[in-house]
Design a protein around this motif. Structure first.
Motif, PDB file in Angstrom:
ATOM      1  N   VAL A 172     -37.175  51.319  72.965  1.00 46.32           N
ATOM      2  CA  VAL A 172     -38.385  51.992  73.440  1.00 46.32           C
ATOM      3  C   VAL A 172     -39.614  51.264  72.920  1.00 46.32           C
ATOM      4  N   PRO A 173     -40.577  50.934  73.783  1.00 45.68           N
ATOM      5  CA  PRO A 173     -41.821  50.330  73.289  1.00 45.68           C
ATOM      6  C   PRO A 173     -42.694  51.406  72.643  1.00 45.68           C
ATOM      7  N   VAL A 174     -42.996  51.238  71.381  1.00 46.45           N
ATOM      8  CA  VAL A 174     -43.762  52.248  70.655  1.00 46.45           C
ATOM      9  C   VAL A 174     -44.931  51.600  69.927  1.00 46.45           C
ATOM     10  N   CYS A 175     -45.934  52.430  69.660  1.00 46.24           N
ATOM     11  CA  CYS A 175     -47.081  51.990  68.870  1.00 46.24           C
ATOM     12  C   CYS A 175     -47.671  53.209  68.188  1.00 46.24           C
ATOM     13  N   HIS A 230     -37.393  39.381  61.966  1.00 48.13           N
ATOM     14  CA  HIS A 230     -36.061  39.600  62.528  1.00 48.13           C
ATOM     15  C   HIS A 230     -35.531  41.002  62.266  1.00 48.13           C
ATOM     16  N   LEU A 231     -36.205  41.785  61.427  1.00 48.98           N
ATOM     17  CA  LEU A 231     -35.732  43.132  61.113  1.00 48.98           C
ATOM     18  C   LEU A 231     -36.490  44.173  61.922  1.00 48.98           C
ATOM     19  N   ALA A 232     -35.747  45.046  62.620  1.00 46.43           N
ATOM     20  CA  ALA A 232     -36.388  46.133  63.354  1.00 46.43           C
ATOM     21  C   ALA A 232     -37.124  47.060  62.407  1.00 46.43           C
ATOM     22  N   ALA A 233     -36.596  47.244  61.186  1.00 48.85           N
ATOM     23  CA  ALA A 233     -37.250  48.126  60.216  1.00 48.85           C
ATOM     24  C   ALA A 233     -38.631  47.601  59.841  1.00 48.85           C
ATOM     25  N   VAL A 234     -38.786  46.277  59.765  1.00 44.56           N
ATOM     26  CA  VAL A 234     -40.093  45.698  59.452  1.00 44.56           C
ATOM     27  C   VAL A 234     -41.062  45.926  60.605  1.00 44.56           C
ATOM     28  N   LEU A 235     -40.585  45.708  61.825  1.00 39.85           N
ATOM     29  CA  LEU A 235     -41.451  45.931  62.990  1.00 39.85           C
ATOM     30  C   LEU A 235     -41.838  47.402  63.112  1.00 39.85           C
ATOM     31  N   LYS A 236     -40.946  48.289  62.747  1.00 41.52           N
ATOM     32  CA  LYS A 236     -41.266  49.713  62.758  1.00 41.52           C
ATOM     33  C   LYS A 236     -42.403  50.013  61.782  1.00 41.52           C
ATOM     34  N   SER A 237     -42.343  49.452  60.588  1.00 43.40           N
ATOM     35  CA  SER A 237     -43.406  49.669  59.604  1.00 43.40           C
ATOM     36  C   SER A 237     -44.737  49.146  60.117  1.00 43.40           C
ATOM     37  N   MET A 238     -44.703  47.993  60.777  1.00 38.30           N
ATOM     38  CA  MET A 238     -45.937  47.427  61.317  1.00 38.30           C
ATOM     39  C   MET A 238     -46.485  48.279  62.453  1.00 38.30           C
ATOM     40  N   ALA A 239     -45.593  48.828  63.282  1.00 44.43           N
ATOM     41  CA  ALA A 239     -46.045  49.714  64.368  1.00 44.43           C
ATOM     42  C   ALA A 239     -46.682  50.973  63.790  1.00 44.43           C
ATOM     43  N   LEU A 240     -46.071  51.556  62.772  1.00 41.84           N
ATOM     44  CA  LEU A 240     -46.637  52.747  62.131  1.00 41.84           C
ATOM     45  C   LEU A 240     -48.009  52.453  61.535  1.00 41.84           C
ATOM     46  N   ASP A 241     -48.204  51.197  61.120  1.00 40.94           N
ATOM     47  CA  ASP A 241     -49.475  50.799  60.527  1.00 40.94           C
ATOM     48  C   ASP A 241     -50.524  50.444  61.574  1.00 40.94           C
ATOM     49  N   LEU A 257     -41.299  59.777  66.885  1.00 36.16           N
ATOM     50  CA  LEU A 257     -41.834  60.195  68.180  1.00 36.16           C
ATOM     51  C   LEU A 257     -42.012  61.702  68.243  1.00 36.16           C
ATOM     52  N   ARG A 258     -41.055  62.451  67.693  1.00 38.83           N
ATOM     53  CA  ARG A 258     -41.185  63.917  67.672  1.00 38.83           C
ATOM     54  C   ARG A 258     -42.363  64.357  66.815  1.00 38.83           C
ATOM     55  N   ASP A 259     -42.558  63.664  65.679  1.00 44.98           N
ATOM     56  CA  ASP A 259     -43.645  64.022  64.766  1.00 44.98           C
ATOM     57  C   ASP A 259     -44.986  63.438  65.195  1.00 44.98           C
ATOM     58  N   LYS A 260     -44.986  62.697  66.325  1.00 49.50           N
ATOM     59  CA  LYS A 260     -46.196  62.074  66.866  1.00 49.50           C
ATOM     60  C   LYS A 260     -46.837  61.066  65.906  1.00 49.50           C
ATOM     61  N   ARG A 261     -45.985  60.456  65.046  1.00 49.13           N
ATOM     62  CA  ARG A 261     -46.465  59.346  64.229  1.00 49.13           C
ATOM     63  C   ARG A 261     -46.377  58.036  65.003  1.00 49.13           C
ATOM     64  N   LEU A 262     -45.570  58.040  66.059  1.00 54.85           N
ATOM     65  CA  LEU A 262     -45.500  56.946  67.009  1.00 54.85           C
ATOM     66  C   LEU A 262     -45.594  57.528  68.414  1.00 54.85           C
ATOM     67  N   ALA A 263     -46.018  56.702  69.349  1.00 53.17           N
ATOM     68  CA  ALA A 263     -46.102  57.131  70.750  1.00 53.17           C
ATOM     69  C   ALA A 263     -45.520  56.029  71.628  1.00 53.17           C
ATOM     70  N   GLU A 264     -44.931  56.431  72.749  1.00 51.55           N
ATOM     71  CA  GLU A 264     -44.419  55.428  73.693  1.00 51.55           C
ATOM     72  C   GLU A 264     -45.579  54.701  74.339  1.00 51.55           C
ATOM     73  N   ALA A 265     -45.464  53.378  74.392  1.00 54.33           N
ATOM     74  CA  ALA A 265     -46.553  52.558  74.912  1.00 54.33           C
ATOM     75  C   ALA A 265     -46.407  52.252  76.386  1.00 54.33           C
ATOM     76  N   GLY A 266     -45.441  52.858  77.047  1.00 51.68           N
ATOM     77  CA  GLY A 266     -45.256  52.605  78.466  1.00 51.68           C
ATOM     78  C   GLY A 266     -44.383  53.683  79.078  1.00 51.68           C
ATOM     79  N   ASP A 267     -44.280  53.660  80.398  1.00 52.88           N
ATOM     80  CA  ASP A 267     -43.431  54.638  81.062  1.00 52.88           C
ATOM     81  C   ASP A 267     -41.973  54.207  80.973  1.00 52.88           C
ATOM     82  N   ALA A 268     -41.103  54.969  81.651  1.00 58.29           N
ATOM     83  CA  ALA A 268     -39.658  54.726  81.544  1.00 58.29           C
ATOM     84  C   ALA A 268     -39.255  53.333  82.015  1.00 58.29           C
ATOM     85  N   ALA A 269     -40.061  52.709  82.868  1.00 57.51           N
ATOM     86  CA  ALA A 269     -39.712  51.387  83.382  1.00 57.51           C
ATOM     87  C   ALA A 269     -39.696  50.328  82.284  1.00 57.51           C
ATOM     88  N   TRP A 270     -40.381  50.601  81.181  1.00 60.19           N
ATOM     89  CA  TRP A 270     -40.441  49.636  80.083  1.00 60.19           C
ATOM     90  C   TRP A 270     -39.330  49.855  79.053  1.00 60.19           C
TER      91      TRP A 270
END
Length: 302
Positions: A172-175, A230-241, A257-270
């Protein structure tokens, strides 16, 4: 015969000079010459033509060079083969899993299997997909758990390996959201502003999927990398930041996503759909590993 004589022989064959070869082998020239002569006496044939400068291999010497290399190579492999024999009789299952799956999917999946059948001790190594594939090809692990997609074939997609689909995942594309809870960046093929991408490195399996499935779309959406790891966990931290957009496994970001600390950056097509597959060598494994594979087949209809 002393195996070190073979190393002496190869040193002299490479240099063509007794003095230099003796120095390379850390001994005096007379001692080195005696060892070469001892090897020739053991074989019963001369290996070098000493009348030439530099000394040259005889016809028999040329043949023996390949034989010496083969013998030394075989001896060097003995410790690894001995460990492989010992491992084959062990009850421990040797697993490799990509970082993202070892953190999210693997624990729950194993718990589900254990509810059906006993699972013995497991030795897990976790790394980028490229390294995990290398461990499998080297025989260091019996099983590999990773994300896959038919459009992004890997190094184990060959007759030498078997695999079973054991789950699915969604990237899922998130930011980070803005103050109103909306995504700070929105993906669109008609984008007017550049979208900062938190990208996976070339060695990452998730990066392999993204390049195969989104390679043509990202430039159209004006998506440009600003950070690579190369780590998804690192990219997650950067997205949260708030640093940009990252495609992350839903299992890794569902709480945010449930806690609204991240949001989807695109519709389902992404969103990107991927399989989770368990790989193994096609050759016979230790009894404990074969029993585990049968349990996986029973659980997932293999």
């Amino acid at each position: 015969m002393n195996l070190s004589w073979l190393e002496d022989f190869l040193a002299l064959a490479a240099s063509g000079n007794f003095s230099r070869a003796a120095q390379d082998r850390h001994m005096t020239q007379p001692a080195f010459s005696r060892r070469i002569r001892a090897l020739e006496d053991w074989l019963g044939v001369p290996l070098f033509d000493r009348a030439t400068h530099p000394v040259a291999l005889t016809e028999t010497g040329e043949w023996f060079r390949a034989t010496a290399q083969e013998i030394l190579g075989r001896v060097a492999r003995v410790p690894d083969e001995a460990r492989a024999v010992a491992a084959a009789g062990s009850a421990t299952l040797r697993f490799a899993a990509t970082h993202a799956l070892s953190l999210t999917f693997l624990p729950q999946w194993l718990r589900g299997l254990e509810s059906r059948t006993p699972v013995g001790p497991i030795q897990l190594v976790s790394d980028m997909l490229q390294q995990c594939e290398a461990w499998m090809q080297q025989g260091r692990v019996q099983f590999l758990l990773c994300h896959t997609h038919s459009q992004a074939p890997g190094r184990l997609d060959s007759p030498a390996y078997r695999s079973l689909k054991v789950g699915t995942d969604t990237l899922v594309p998130v930011c980070a959201p803005d103050r109103a809870g909306r995504p700070r960046h929105v993906l669109s093929l008609r984008a007017r502003k550049t979208v900062p991408l938190l990208a996976y490195s070339a060695e990452s399996g998730l990066g392999r999927l993204m390049r195969a499935l989104l390679g043509a779309s990202l430039p159209q959406a004006r998506v440009e990398p600003v950070f690579t790891a190369h780590l998804a966990a690192v990219l997650k931290s950067m997205a949260l930041d708030g640093r940009g957009v990252a495609w992350l496994p839903y299992s890794m970001v569902d709480a945010e996503l449930r806690d609204k600390r991240l949001a989807e950056a695109g519709d389902a097509a992404w969103r990107l759909q991927a399989d989770i597959r368990l790989f193994r060598p096609d050759q016979a494994l230790a009894p404990s590993a074969e029993a585990f594979w049968r349990a996986v087949e029973a659980a997932h209809g293999g």
